[in-house]
Design a protein around this motif. Sequence first.
Motif, PDB file in Angstrom:
ATOM      1  N   GLY A   1      25.697  39.018  48.324  1.00  0.00           N
ATOM      2  CA  GLY A   1      25.622  40.345  47.736  1.00  0.00           C
ATOM      3  C   GLY A   1      25.644  41.454  48.761  1.00  0.00           C
ATOM      4  O   GLY A   1      25.626  42.643  48.402  1.00  0.00           O
ATOM      5  N   ALA A   2      25.710  41.115  50.048  1.00  0.00           N
ATOM      6  CA  ALA A   2      25.752  42.131  51.108  1.00  0.00           C
ATOM      7  C   ALA A   2      27.118  42.812  51.113  1.00  0.00           C
ATOM      8  O   ALA A   2      28.156  42.150  50.963  1.00  0.00           O
ATOM      9  N   THR A   3      27.122  44.121  51.292  1.00  0.00           N
ATOM     10  CA  THR A   3      28.359  44.886  51.369  1.00  0.00           C
ATOM     11  C   THR A   3      28.597  45.299  52.815  1.00  0.00           C
ATOM     12  O   THR A   3      27.731  45.894  53.457  1.00  0.00           O
ATOM     13  N   TYR A   4      29.787  44.985  53.322  1.00  0.00           N
ATOM     14  CA  TYR A   4      30.159  45.288  54.692  1.00  0.00           C
ATOM     15  C   TYR A   4      31.181  46.433  54.701  1.00  0.00           C
ATOM     16  O   TYR A   4      32.002  46.554  53.785  1.00  0.00           O
ATOM     17  N   GLY A   5      31.154  47.243  55.745  1.00  0.00           N
ATOM     18  CA  GLY A   5      32.096  48.343  55.891  1.00  0.00           C
ATOM     19  C   GLY A   5      32.870  48.232  57.187  1.00  0.00           C
ATOM     20  O   GLY A   5      32.288  47.948  58.252  1.00  0.00           O
ATOM     21  N   SER A   6      34.191  48.425  57.125  1.00  0.00           N
ATOM     22  CA  SER A   6      35.013  48.361  58.331  1.00  0.00           C
ATOM     23  C   SER A   6      35.096  49.741  58.982  1.00  0.00           C
ATOM     24  O   SER A   6      35.029  50.772  58.301  1.00  0.00           O
TER      25      SER A   6
ATOM     26  N   ASP B   1      28.939  47.093  64.286  1.00  0.00           N
ATOM     27  CA  ASP B   1      30.254  47.596  63.849  1.00  0.00           C
ATOM     28  C   ASP B   1      31.322  46.511  63.890  1.00  0.00           C
ATOM     29  O   ASP B   1      32.151  46.409  62.975  1.00  0.00           O
ATOM     30  N   ILE B   2      31.334  45.718  64.954  1.00  0.00           N
ATOM     31  CA  ILE B   2      32.365  44.686  65.087  1.00  0.00           C
ATOM     32  C   ILE B   2      32.190  43.635  63.999  1.00  0.00           C
ATOM     33  O   ILE B   2      33.152  43.265  63.305  1.00  0.00           O
ATOM     34  N   GLU B   3      30.955  43.155  63.830  1.00  0.00           N
ATOM     35  CA  GLU B   3      30.700  42.120  62.832  1.00  0.00           C
ATOM     36  C   GLU B   3      31.021  42.621  61.429  1.00  0.00           C
ATOM     37  O   GLU B   3      31.570  41.886  60.600  1.00  0.00           O
ATOM     38  N   GLN B   4      30.669  43.874  61.141  1.00  0.00           N
ATOM     39  CA  GLN B   4      30.964  44.443  59.825  1.00  0.00           C
ATOM     40  C   GLN B   4      32.469  44.492  59.579  1.00  0.00           C
ATOM     41  O   GLN B   4      32.953  44.142  58.496  1.00  0.00           O
ATOM     42  N   THR B   5      33.228  44.943  60.583  1.00  0.00           N
ATOM     43  CA  THR B   5      34.675  45.069  60.429  1.00  0.00           C
ATOM     44  C   THR B   5      35.329  43.707  60.277  1.00  0.00           C
ATOM     45  O   THR B   5      36.233  43.521  59.446  1.00  0.00           O
ATOM     46  N   VAL B   6      34.876  42.737  61.059  1.00  0.00           N
ATOM     47  CA  VAL B   6      35.407  41.377  60.932  1.00  0.00           C
ATOM     48  C   VAL B   6      35.097  40.808  59.550  1.00  0.00           C
ATOM     49  O   VAL B   6      35.938  40.131  58.942  1.00  0.00           O
ATOM     50  N   ALA B   7      33.921  41.113  59.021  1.00  0.00           N
ATOM     51  CA  ALA B   7      33.549  40.601  57.698  1.00  0.00           C
ATOM     52  C   ALA B   7      34.464  41.141  56.610  1.00  0.00           C
ATOM     53  O   ALA B   7      34.694  40.477  55.594  1.00  0.00           O
ATOM     54  N   VAL B   8      35.001  42.353  56.806  1.00  0.00           N
ATOM     55  CA  VAL B   8      35.901  42.947  55.811  1.00  0.00           C
ATOM     56  C   VAL B   8      37.346  42.532  56.049  1.00  0.00           C
ATOM     57  O   VAL B   8      38.047  42.081  55.135  1.00  0.00           O
ATOM     58  N   MET B   9      37.807  42.686  57.286  1.00  0.00           N
ATOM     59  CA  MET B   9      39.233  42.579  57.588  1.00  0.00           C
ATOM     60  C   MET B   9      39.628  41.296  58.309  1.00  0.00           C
ATOM     61  O   MET B   9      40.794  41.114  58.643  1.00  0.00           O
ATOM     62  N   GLY B  10      38.666  40.433  58.579  1.00  0.00           N
ATOM     63  CA  GLY B  10      38.989  39.163  59.204  1.00  0.00           C
ATOM     64  C   GLY B  10      39.466  38.132  58.197  1.00  0.00           C
ATOM     65  O   GLY B  10      39.981  38.466  57.130  1.00  0.00           O
ATOM     66  N   GLY B  11      39.250  36.864  58.517  1.00  0.00           N
ATOM     67  CA  GLY B  11      39.800  35.806  57.674  1.00  0.00           C
ATOM     68  C   GLY B  11      38.854  35.223  56.648  1.00  0.00           C
ATOM     69  O   GLY B  11      39.218  34.272  55.944  1.00  0.00           O
ATOM     70  N   ALA B  12      37.637  35.791  56.518  1.00  0.00           N
ATOM     71  CA  ALA B  12      36.644  35.176  55.632  1.00  0.00           C
ATOM     72  C   ALA B  12      37.116  35.109  54.182  1.00  0.00           C
ATOM     73  O   ALA B  12      36.987  34.074  53.516  1.00  0.00           O
ATOM     74  N   ASP B  13      37.656  36.212  53.674  1.00  0.00           N
ATOM     75  CA  ASP B  13      38.076  36.201  52.271  1.00  0.00           C
ATOM     76  C   ASP B  13      39.325  35.362  52.070  1.00  0.00           C
ATOM     77  O   ASP B  13      39.459  34.679  51.047  1.00  0.00           O
TER      78      ASP B  13
END
Length: 404
Positions: A155-160, A196-208
């Motif tokens: 349920g955590a929301t990340y921001g890039s 900031d890096i972890e948040q951006t990776v969580a949005v725009m990386g390969g997780a989804d």
Amino acid sequence: MTERVLTPRNRGFLFLDSHPAGCRRLVDDMWQSCPAPAGAPEGTGPVALIIGSSAGYGLAATVAGLKRAGIRGVLVSFEKAPTPRRTATAGWYRTAATADLATAAGRDLVFLNGDAFSDPVKDQVADLIEERFGGRLDYLVYSVAAPRRTDPDTGATYGSVLKPIGRANRTKTLLFDERGVPEVREVETGPAEGDDIEQTVAVMGGADWERWIDHLSARGVLGDGFTTAALSYIGSSLTEAIYRQGTIGAAKAHLEATARTLDERLGATVGGRAVTSVHGAAVTQSSTAIPGIALYTGLLRGVLGPDLVPPIRQLAALWDQLTGAEPLALDDEGRIRLDAWELTEDVQAAVADRWAAATTDTIAGLADLDWFRAEVQRLYGFSVPGVDYTAAVETDVPWPAATP
């Protein structure tokens, strides 16, 4: 009826309304400019899932997939409907136009409007593949650019964020005032801080992307030889501090690492593969938000002119490689490279010379500003040749229905 005469109203590169007729003509023009295959696609066509299908390279993947490979399947995007005060988003109107193209081509495409990061959308897609497309998915193209992502598990929301890593970055950028007069200005972006890096990776990386594969694999709908590609960008050394070496670059590196993991896994389970596909520069709603990219793209067009390769031609080449019509052209990192035209030494040297010389006084002679301004407006359906912008147009366009 909600017919209106629409004129472009914008704040910088962001436009408040979109033009339905312009968006439709833009999609039709993409179809016409996509090279036709040597022979008409045979049979019912492969089943494809395109995530982020309404804009930029995702839209080009959809149109090129229809024309080059005869795809059918499911398209996912996240767009806003029209209201009494505002038009729909441009992607809403482009999707309606794409649906008509698919109907004319005799291809069964279902268009879903929802949050691709959410599990309910993933479930809906899997249900469609099972019930409508024989329970077999052949291709997945992942083209998502988003400011936020909510993790379905926590349920955590990340921001890039768009920030350099390690130290602040000062770069030139291109702006236009309310009258459309260009200005070259230096801007400074502070370095990434905290998570900031972890948040951006969580949005725009390969997780989804990986979560999509997990979900579809668990439902048993990945066909033999299933192939997936995530679209990416590397770009020039002129913009690498804010892009490839910045927070977004960290996300792209994670995307590429995810591709290697997925490639090994899919090869072992369904004889399939996963790749990232690196594309060249283009004017998109996402790219115009990145400091320096607008200036770089305008200068690149100034150097290359019509030799700048548009997204639709790049995605036609991608589909040829994915379907085996052409061999996969991979670099040492296992990435498909469709950006060679942009990164040759002579092109980059010419752009670098213009970059160094670019000021507000000189920019008109260095960059193709007329093309760039028109490309930005075309993102919203304006400045499209052949459209009468003095005529009232219906703005209440329905989302494509999933016909039986």
